[in-house]
Design an enzyme around this catalytic site. Structure first.
Site, PDB file in Angstrom:
ATOM      1  N   ARG A 179      78.662 104.434   4.351  1.00  0.00           N
ATOM      2  CA  ARG A 179      78.581 104.387   5.857  1.00  0.00           C
ATOM      3  C   ARG A 179      76.923 103.885   5.967  1.00  0.00           C
ATOM      4  O   ARG A 179      75.941 104.174   5.268  1.00  0.00           O
ATOM      5  CB  ARG A 179      78.539 105.536   6.557  1.00  0.00           C
ATOM      6  CG  ARG A 179      79.915 106.257   6.599  1.00  0.00           C
ATOM      7  CD  ARG A 179      80.727 105.285   7.537  1.00  0.00           C
ATOM      8  NE  ARG A 179      82.083 105.839   7.813  1.00  0.00           N
ATOM      9  CZ  ARG A 179      83.178 105.364   6.913  1.00  0.00           C
ATOM     10  NH1 ARG A 179      82.979 104.456   6.290  1.00  0.00           N
ATOM     11  NH2 ARG A 179      84.345 105.865   7.238  1.00  0.00           N
TER      12      ARG A 179
ATOM     13  N   HIS B 160      81.369  94.594   4.838  1.00  0.00           N
ATOM     14  CA  HIS B 160      82.195  95.932   5.063  1.00  0.00           C
ATOM     15  C   HIS B 160      83.990  95.738   4.536  1.00  0.00           C
ATOM     16  O   HIS B 160      84.884  95.889   5.282  1.00  0.00           O
ATOM     17  CB  HIS B 160      82.347  96.496   6.458  1.00  0.00           C
ATOM     18  CG  HIS B 160      82.742  97.819   6.253  1.00  0.00           C
ATOM     19  ND1 HIS B 160      82.164  98.695   7.372  1.00  0.00           N
ATOM     20  CD2 HIS B 160      83.640  98.397   5.714  1.00  0.00           C
ATOM     21  CE1 HIS B 160      82.718  99.999   7.055  1.00  0.00           C
ATOM     22  NE2 HIS B 160      83.638  99.966   6.022  1.00  0.00           N
TER      23      HIS B 160
ATOM     24  N   GLU C 271      77.901  97.029  13.047  1.00  0.00           N
ATOM     25  CA  GLU C 271      78.672  96.073  12.510  1.00  0.00           C
ATOM     26  C   GLU C 271      79.391  95.449  13.665  1.00  0.00           C
ATOM     27  O   GLU C 271      80.131  96.305  14.135  1.00  0.00           O
ATOM     28  CB  GLU C 271      79.365  96.844  11.289  1.00  0.00           C
ATOM     29  CG  GLU C 271      78.828  97.309  10.265  1.00  0.00           C
ATOM     30  CD  GLU C 271      79.386  98.113   9.204  1.00  0.00           C
ATOM     31  OE1 GLU C 271      79.196  98.497   8.145  1.00  0.00           O
ATOM     32  OE2 GLU C 271      80.673  98.385   9.551  1.00  0.00           O
TER      33      GLU C 271
ATOM     34  N   ILE D  43      85.834 108.789  -4.505  1.00  0.00           N
ATOM     35  CA  ILE D  43      85.437 107.526  -4.791  1.00  0.00           C
ATOM     36  C   ILE D  43      84.129 107.712  -5.835  1.00  0.00           C
ATOM     37  O   ILE D  43      83.875 106.895  -6.598  1.00  0.00           O
ATOM     38  CB  ILE D  43      84.808 106.695  -3.379  1.00  0.00           C
ATOM     39  CG1 ILE D  43      86.317 106.287  -2.784  1.00  0.00           C
ATOM     40  CG2 ILE D  43      84.183 105.484  -3.834  1.00  0.00           C
ATOM     41  CD1 ILE D  43      85.977 105.929  -1.273  1.00  0.00           C
TER      42      ILE D  43
END
Length: 329
Positions: free
Chosen positions: A248, A296, A277, A160
Site C-alpha cells: 500500500r 500497481h 493512484e 505474500i
C-alpha cells in the site's frame, strides 16, 4: 425476486479477457467499467449487492443506500469501505484473500532484480547501439549487485510476505522479519515459513531497518502502519539498501523517501503502489534518483485476476445462500 447486483469499477479486473457470465447468472447485473465519486449513489441506488475494487464506499454512501445488504470488495485490502458504517447498518462485507499471492511475490522479486541487475536498462542500451559501439566485449552502466548472502527484511509475514521470503531464501538471502503490525499482540510468523532453506530470524522494527540490505513491505494499511517508512527510519538504513513496496502506498512517507534517494542515503527503491493512484505529476518519487515505479500491476496477471473473479462470484453466491464467506466485518 432476485437481488440486483452492481459492479462499480470492473475494468481493471476484466478489461475484456475474462467473462462476467457467472456473476450475471446470480441475478440482474449492471457492470460499470469505472464510477466517479459523484455517480456512486446514482448507480448503486437500486443495488442490494455492490461490488467495488477501488471505488470508495463512504459512510454517506452507506447511509443513503437503503436497499444495500452486501458489499463485495474485488481485492484483499479493505480500506476503501467504511467498515464501521457498514457494521452499523448490518451490511455484510466480504473480500478476496490469497488470490494474488504468487503474482505479487513474483513482481516484488522482478522489481528487485531490475534494481540489482538492470536487465531492462541494459537491453534498451543494446537496442540503442551501445554494445555495437562499445570498445570492450561487454559493458555495464550501473553497479550490479549479487543477492546471495545479503539480508532481506520483511514487514508483514502473511501469505505474500512468506512467499517473498521463500524466493529470497532460494536466492541465498538471509531473511529477517517483523509482523505486519508493530503491536506485541500480533504473532510473528506466516504459513509455509518452515519451508525456507534457512529459518526466518524474528527481529524488532528498528533492527530490521538497520540490518536489511533489501527491505520489502507486505503489511496492511492501518493507522499503526501508515508511514511506517518515514524519515527517521530511513535515516537508520544502510546507504546501500533497497526499499520495495508492493503493498500500500501510504505505508511510505513519499517526501522522506524522495529526499533519502536524492541525497544518496538510500541506493534505490522499487514501488508498485503510491499514496494517490494515479499519481499527480507533483509526486516527488516520479523524479527521484534510482526509483523504479510500476502502475500497481503486481496483482494483475490473468491467472490472478481469474482467481479473483471466481472467488468474488463465490462470495456473492455464498451470501445469497445465507452462508456468507470471507466476511471481514
Amino acid at each position: 425476486m432476485k437481488m440486483k447486483i452492481v459492479v462499480l469499477d470492473g475494468y481493471t479486473l476484466n478489461p475484456g479477457d475474462l467473462a462476467w457470465d457467472d456473476l450475471k447468472s446470480l441475478g440482474p447485473c449492471e457492470i460499470y467499467e469505472r464510477t466517479p465519486p459523484e455517480q456512486v449513489l446514482g448507480r448503486a441506488a437500486e443495488a442490494t449487492i455492490l461490488l467495488t475494487n477501488k471505488t470508495e464506499i463512504t459512510r454517506e454512501h452507506i447511509q443513503s443506500l437503503p436497499k444495500l445488504k452486501y458489499i463485495g470488495i474485488l481485492a484483499t485490502g479493505t480500506n476503501i469501505v467504511d467498515l464501521a458504517a457498514a457494521r452499523e447498518r448490518g451490511i455484510v462485507i466480504s473480500n478476496v484473500p490469497a488470490y494474488g499471492t504468487s503474482s505479487v511475490a513474483q513482481t516484488t522479486i522482478a522489481i528487485l532484480l531490475e534494481l540489482t541487475q538492470h536487465v531492462g536498462l541494459h537491453s534498451e542500451g543494446v537496442q540503442e547501439g551501445r554494445w555495437t559501439s562499445s570498445a570492450d566485449w561487454c559493458y555495464w552502466e550501473r553497479p550490479l549487485v549479487e543477492l546471495n548472502g545479503l539480508t532481506m527484511g520483511i514487514i508483514g509475514l502473511g501469505r505474500i510476505g512468506t512467499a517473498v521470503a521463500r524466493i529470497a531464501s532460494s536466492l541465498g538471502m538471509n531473511v529477517i522479519a517483523v509482523a505486519g503490525r508493530t503491536s506485541s499482540r500480533h504473532r510473528i510468523g506466516g504459513p509455509g515459513s518452515s519451508e525456507l532453506a534457512s529459518p526466518i530470524k524474528h527481529v524488532d522494527l528498528e533492527t530490521l531497518f538497520r540490518e536489511s540490505d533489501v527491505l520489502t513491505l507486505h503489511c496492511p494499511l492501518t493507522p499503526e502502519t501508515k508511514h511506517i517508512v518515514n524519515a527517521q527510519r530511513l535515516s537508520g538504513m544502510k546507504p546501500s539498501a533497497f526499499l520495495l513496496n508492493t503493498s500500500r502506498g501510504q505505508l511510505v512517507d513519499e517526501d522522506a523517501l524522495a529526499v533519502a534517494l536524492n541525497s544518496g542515503k538510500l541506493v534505490g527503491a522499487g514501488l508498485d503502489v503510491l499514496s494517490v493512484e494515479p499519481p499527480p505529476a507533483s509526486n516527488p518519487l516520479l523524479r527521484a534518483r534510482n526509483c523504479i515505479i510500476t502502475p500497481h500491476l503486481a496483482w494483475a496477471t490473468k491467472a490472478a485476476r481469474s482467481r479473483l473473479m471466481q472467488a468474488a462470484v463465490e462470495n456473492v453466491r455464498a451470501f445469497l445462500s445465507g452462508k456468507p464467506q470471507n466476511v471481514i466485518n
